[in-house]
Scaffold this motif. Sequence first.
Motif, PDB file in Angstrom:
ATOM      1  N   ILE A  42      17.486 -12.690 -19.194  1.00 20.35           N
ATOM      2  CA  ILE A  42      18.215 -13.017 -17.976  1.00 20.35           C
ATOM      3  C   ILE A  42      17.707 -12.115 -16.859  1.00 20.35           C
ATOM      4  CG2 ILE A  42      20.140 -11.467 -18.574  1.00 20.35           C
ATOM      5  CD1 ILE A  42      21.994 -13.528 -17.120  1.00 20.35           C
ATOM      6  N   MET A  46      17.939 -17.750 -16.735  1.00 27.74           N
ATOM      7  CA  MET A  46      17.809 -17.355 -18.137  1.00 27.74           C
ATOM      8  C   MET A  46      16.722 -18.135 -18.852  1.00 27.74           C
ATOM      9  SD  MET A  46      21.900 -17.439 -18.991  1.00 27.74           S
ATOM     10  CE  MET A  46      22.098 -18.856 -17.895  1.00 27.74           C
ATOM     11  N   SER A  90      27.482 -12.342 -15.950  1.00 28.58           N
ATOM     12  CA  SER A  90      26.967 -11.801 -17.206  1.00 28.58           C
ATOM     13  C   SER A  90      27.779 -10.569 -17.583  1.00 28.58           C
ATOM     14  CB  SER A  90      25.474 -11.457 -17.123  1.00 28.58           C
ATOM     15  OG  SER A  90      25.241 -10.367 -16.257  1.00 28.58           O
ATOM     16  N   ALA A 117      21.734 -15.241 -24.208  1.00 26.71           N
ATOM     17  CA  ALA A 117      20.442 -15.579 -23.616  1.00 26.71           C
ATOM     18  C   ALA A 117      19.375 -14.732 -24.278  1.00 26.71           C
ATOM     19  CB  ALA A 117      20.449 -15.344 -22.107  1.00 26.71           C
ATOM     20  N   ASP A 118      18.159 -15.247 -24.241  1.00 30.10           N
ATOM     21  CA  ASP A 118      17.024 -14.472 -24.743  1.00 30.10           C
ATOM     22  C   ASP A 118      16.453 -13.574 -23.653  1.00 30.10           C
ATOM     23  OD1 ASP A 118      16.894 -15.674 -27.448  1.00 30.10           O
ATOM     24  OD2 ASP A 118      16.522 -17.501 -26.302  1.00 30.10           O
ATOM     25  N   LYS A 128      16.630 -19.501 -22.701  1.00 31.90           N
ATOM     26  CA  LYS A 128      17.486 -19.693 -23.862  1.00 31.90           C
ATOM     27  C   LYS A 128      16.787 -20.650 -24.828  1.00 31.90           C
ATOM     28  CE  LYS A 128      21.793 -20.644 -23.122  1.00 31.90           C
ATOM     29  NZ  LYS A 128      22.129 -19.825 -24.316  1.00 31.90           N
ATOM     30  N   CYS A 158      27.489 -15.374 -19.434  1.00 34.85           N
ATOM     31  CA  CYS A 158      26.380 -15.005 -20.319  1.00 34.85           C
ATOM     32  C   CYS A 158      26.654 -13.634 -20.927  1.00 34.85           C
ATOM     33  CB  CYS A 158      25.075 -14.981 -19.534  1.00 34.85           C
ATOM     34  SG  CYS A 158      23.638 -14.524 -20.531  1.00 34.85           S
ATOM     35  N   LYS A 198      18.046  -7.655 -23.005  1.00 37.04           N
ATOM     36  CA  LYS A 198      17.738  -9.007 -22.527  1.00 37.04           C
ATOM     37  C   LYS A 198      17.579  -9.076 -21.008  1.00 37.04           C
ATOM     38  CE  LYS A 198      18.221 -10.223 -26.803  1.00 37.04           C
ATOM     39  NZ  LYS A 198      19.318 -11.088 -27.268  1.00 37.04           N
ATOM     40  N   GLU A 200      23.157 -26.651 -25.582  1.00 40.13           N
ATOM     41  CA  GLU A 200      23.645 -25.564 -24.741  1.00 40.13           C
ATOM     42  C   GLU A 200      23.601 -25.965 -23.268  1.00 40.13           C
ATOM     43  OE1 GLU A 200      22.328 -21.828 -27.634  1.00 40.13           O
ATOM     44  OE2 GLU A 200      21.048 -22.400 -25.957  1.00 40.13           O
ATOM     45  N   LYS A 201      22.511 -26.616 -22.859  1.00 41.90           N
ATOM     46  CA  LYS A 201      22.387 -26.992 -21.456  1.00 41.90           C
ATOM     47  C   LYS A 201      23.393 -28.069 -21.081  1.00 41.90           C
ATOM     48  CE  LYS A 201      18.434 -26.503 -19.439  1.00 41.90           C
ATOM     49  NZ  LYS A 201      17.057 -26.622 -18.885  1.00 41.90           N
TER      50      LYS A 201
END
Length: 228
Positions: free
Chosen positions: A90, A96, A215, A87-88, A98, A119, A125, A107-108
């Motif tokens: 979270i 998230m 995560s 993730a970019d 992304k 994740c 992040k 991805e989704k």
Amino acid sequence: MTQDELKQQVGRAAANYVLSNVAHGAVLGVGTGSTVNFFIDEVAAFKDRFRGAVSSSNASTARLRAHGFEVLELNDIETLPVYVDGADEIDAAGHMIKGGGGALTREKIVAMVAQTFVCIVDESKRVDLLGAFPLPVEVIPMASAAIARRFVDLDGQPTLRVAKDGSTFVTDNGNWVLDVHGLRIPDPVGLEAEVNNWPGVVTVGLFARRGANISLLGTKEGVHRIDY
């Protein structure tokens, strides 16, 4: 530890997670990005335990195949016990942002099918409020200007993503990506629902309605597991 070292340790932790929690003969869901690359490299030594993998991007497909994984089509899969992706950003609820790599739509889709979304991120992040990272939105090319204007109305600053060679970035699906800067997102579930209803939007890079279940957070003190 460097950021790459943090990513490598969390990639190793993700490999250990699937080895401990995914049955022999199952199919793995594999995401996209630099942290996922470490996961692929770590789990490759045990590829014979799995029937194969479903990939969210052409880049991950190529890396999996280079390691000898069979890459399967999602349409041919009935069950997917786990999806491992980065993730970019979270937040504390597992919501998230992304799509920094441009694979947000696939991805989704894979995340929707998976029973458990793991994740994998380094500690940089983790955020209290989503939006510091520009929000990626995959759009039909003819709608890009119209969608950009809608984000301006929300006080966002949209820019059309550019590839390394200076041309317009094109996704694996043949679409464009708007990166929207300057947003603060206190209601990611609501914003995801709103933007996904705009004509011309393929996918918004908010993963809130289907967020992470777990995560694995890489820190200098080790990898911390967080359940949502």
